[in-house]
Design an enzyme around this catalytic site. Sequence first.
Site, mmCIF file in Angstrom:
data_model
loop_
_atom_site.group_PDB
_atom_site.id
_atom_site.type_symbol
_atom_site.label_atom_id
_atom_site.label_comp_id
_atom_site.label_asym_id
_atom_site.label_seq_id
_atom_site.Cartn_x
_atom_site.Cartn_y
_atom_site.Cartn_z
ATOM 1 N N ASP B 29 0.847 -1.183 0.000
ATOM 2 C CA ASP B 29 0.000 0.000 0.000
ATOM 3 C C ASP B 29 0.894 1.248 0.000
ATOM 4 O O ASP B 29 1.307 1.731 1.046
ATOM 5 C CB ASP B 29 -0.921 -0.029 1.228
ATOM 6 C CG ASP B 29 -1.911 1.131 1.222
ATOM 7 O OD1 ASP B 29 -1.714 2.092 0.439
ATOM 8 O OD2 ASP B 29 -2.880 1.072 2.009
ATOM 9 N N GLU B 81 26.935 11.663 -1.828
ATOM 10 C CA GLU B 81 27.269 10.241 -1.728
ATOM 11 C C GLU B 81 26.956 9.562 -3.052
ATOM 12 O O GLU B 81 26.982 8.341 -3.147
ATOM 13 C CB GLU B 81 26.524 9.587 -0.580
ATOM 14 C CG GLU B 81 25.022 9.676 -0.650
ATOM 15 C CD GLU B 81 24.367 8.899 0.475
ATOM 16 O OE1 GLU B 81 24.421 9.394 1.604
ATOM 17 O OE2 GLU B 81 23.828 7.824 0.209
ATOM 18 N N CYS B 113 24.781 12.120 4.245
ATOM 19 C CA CYS B 113 23.944 13.275 3.891
ATOM 20 C C CYS B 113 24.469 14.595 4.428
ATOM 21 O O CYS B 113 23.830 15.632 4.255
ATOM 22 C CB CYS B 113 22.525 13.066 4.393
ATOM 23 S SG CYS B 113 21.780 11.600 3.717
ATOM 24 N N ARG B 200 15.687 -0.482 11.798
ATOM 25 C CA ARG B 200 15.203 0.362 12.894
ATOM 26 C C ARG B 200 16.344 1.106 13.597
ATOM 27 O O ARG B 200 16.158 2.125 14.213
ATOM 28 C CB ARG B 200 14.448 -0.488 13.927
ATOM 29 C CG ARG B 200 13.195 -1.098 13.375
ATOM 30 C CD ARG B 200 12.190 -1.388 14.492
ATOM 31 N NE ARG B 200 10.853 -1.574 13.926
ATOM 32 C CZ ARG B 200 10.023 -0.579 13.709
ATOM 33 N NH1 ARG B 200 10.365 0.655 14.015
ATOM 34 N NH2 ARG B 200 8.832 -0.794 13.193
ATOM 35 N N HIS B 235 17.891 17.905 9.014
ATOM 36 C CA HIS B 235 18.009 16.917 7.943
ATOM 37 C C HIS B 235 16.705 16.126 7.897
ATOM 38 O O HIS B 235 16.115 15.812 8.930
ATOM 39 C CB HIS B 235 19.199 15.982 8.163
ATOM 40 C CG HIS B 235 19.254 14.918 7.111
ATOM 41 N ND1 HIS B 235 19.286 15.228 5.769
ATOM 42 C CD2 HIS B 235 19.225 13.561 7.190
ATOM 43 C CE1 HIS B 235 19.289 14.112 5.063
ATOM 44 N NE2 HIS B 235 19.256 13.091 5.903
#
Lengths: 142, 348
Positions: B29, B81, B113, B200, B235
Amino acid sequence: MATPRFWREIPSRYNLIGTKCGSCGTLDFPPRAVCPKCGRKSVGKMMKQKLSGIGTIISYTIVYDAPSSFDLLKPYVLAVIELKEGARLTSQIINVEPGDVKIGMRVEAVFRKLGQEGEAGILQYGYKFKPVTGQGKSPATA
Amino acid sequence: MVAGIVSYGGYVPRYRITPKEIGNVWGVDGEAMGRSLGITAKSVPSPDEDVITISVEAARACLRKVDVAPTDIGAIYVGSESHPYAVKPTATVVAEAIGSTPVMTAADFEFACKAGTAAIQACMGLTLSDMIKYGMAVGSDTSQGAPGDALEFSASAGGAALLIGKENLIAEINHTVSYTTDTPDFWRREGQQYPSHGGRFTGEPAYFKHVMSCAKLLMEKAKSKPEDYNYAVFHQPNGKFPVKVGRTLGFEDKQLDAGMLVRSIGNTYSGAVLLGLCSILDRAVPGDRIFMVGYGSGAGSDAFDITVTSNIKKLKHAETIEEMTRDAKFLDYGTYAKFRGKLRMRGD
Ligand SMILES: [Zn+2]
């Protein structure tokens, strides 16, 4: 295109550096060593000149049968552009649907990848053109 | 004497894809995925765009706003990167394309980043020590998630350039601090097309710990509180993390909204916090104070306390980030896969 030739053409491909004849004032792009009108009279009088990158589409064609390096981009638009300063050049037109391109459309130069020498070779960069932002372009097709 | 921002410019590719369209292909979904990430669309580079072209467009947009001689730029650092070459600097092409060569220094930075914010700090040091008059810091990326990976819903493309100097500042950088540790939350080995991440693990010990610690250090150094700032930008790997970190620190949503480009263009990695800053500067008025914290996996944060000066009114009119992102064209997954090289072509 071979690496040495591409390297020599970096000033014109990155920054639209052309030449102006110090004798008759004719502007040439790509740059020339001798003025086609003045011939020998222009030797030593050819000056570098950076062009604005703003121009108008004089004619165009839509390319469906592209060379393999352009496979991902087809169909694409190839146009003859007359720059504000008078010089003419051929370039791909991007950021526009092929059906929306018109003769007389105002365009500006942008910096894009032009190609590469295979998977391990150098990457070649330079100008392409896109419609000048905000000239009654059809709203974003979503 | 302080260093600060002389001009700024951003670039976002024109193409977009929605989480729904990506989800349709992978049988998940996508709309729900987009909602949980806080992203309505992500930007996609055209096949003729990469970190080099995006960096050049951002650098040119930055210089269009001011009358600075490109040859006065003594250093150009490009943080990314996704540099197109493993060996050959993006920064040399940018330098040539804006006319800064050859009497100058250039290098590519890499810190996930936050390579772009690291470049700002390097330019501040060089200008404050009078080694150079102006330095240009660029952050830009065209990052990819592996097909079907959660990252594919957010990894997008874009970049921004800041011209750093000591004179004619449109914004003064009052303070900057950094916070760095060795944390394996996200990485890509040489030769691998797609990055790997610790699942996680990327949240609490990585993003939140570094951004929160760095933000608190900055407020200690500046002796400031969240309410002293008009805008804050963090960020933004997705639309949720920066809002959570902002609220936890005590910022209100109205301070965050202007810099939250991630909602409409996705995660531009090294470009993210800088594009957020550009979007804020597009609407800032003299006296506005901005709180900015970047984050790079691996891991570290750079934080900046910025005050806008009256010179911002003298910038030449140019396309705003909002105007640039309005002209979006949405792609189906097939075209997107073709554009991003996710299909193996004959002869590959
Ligand atoms: Zn002549």
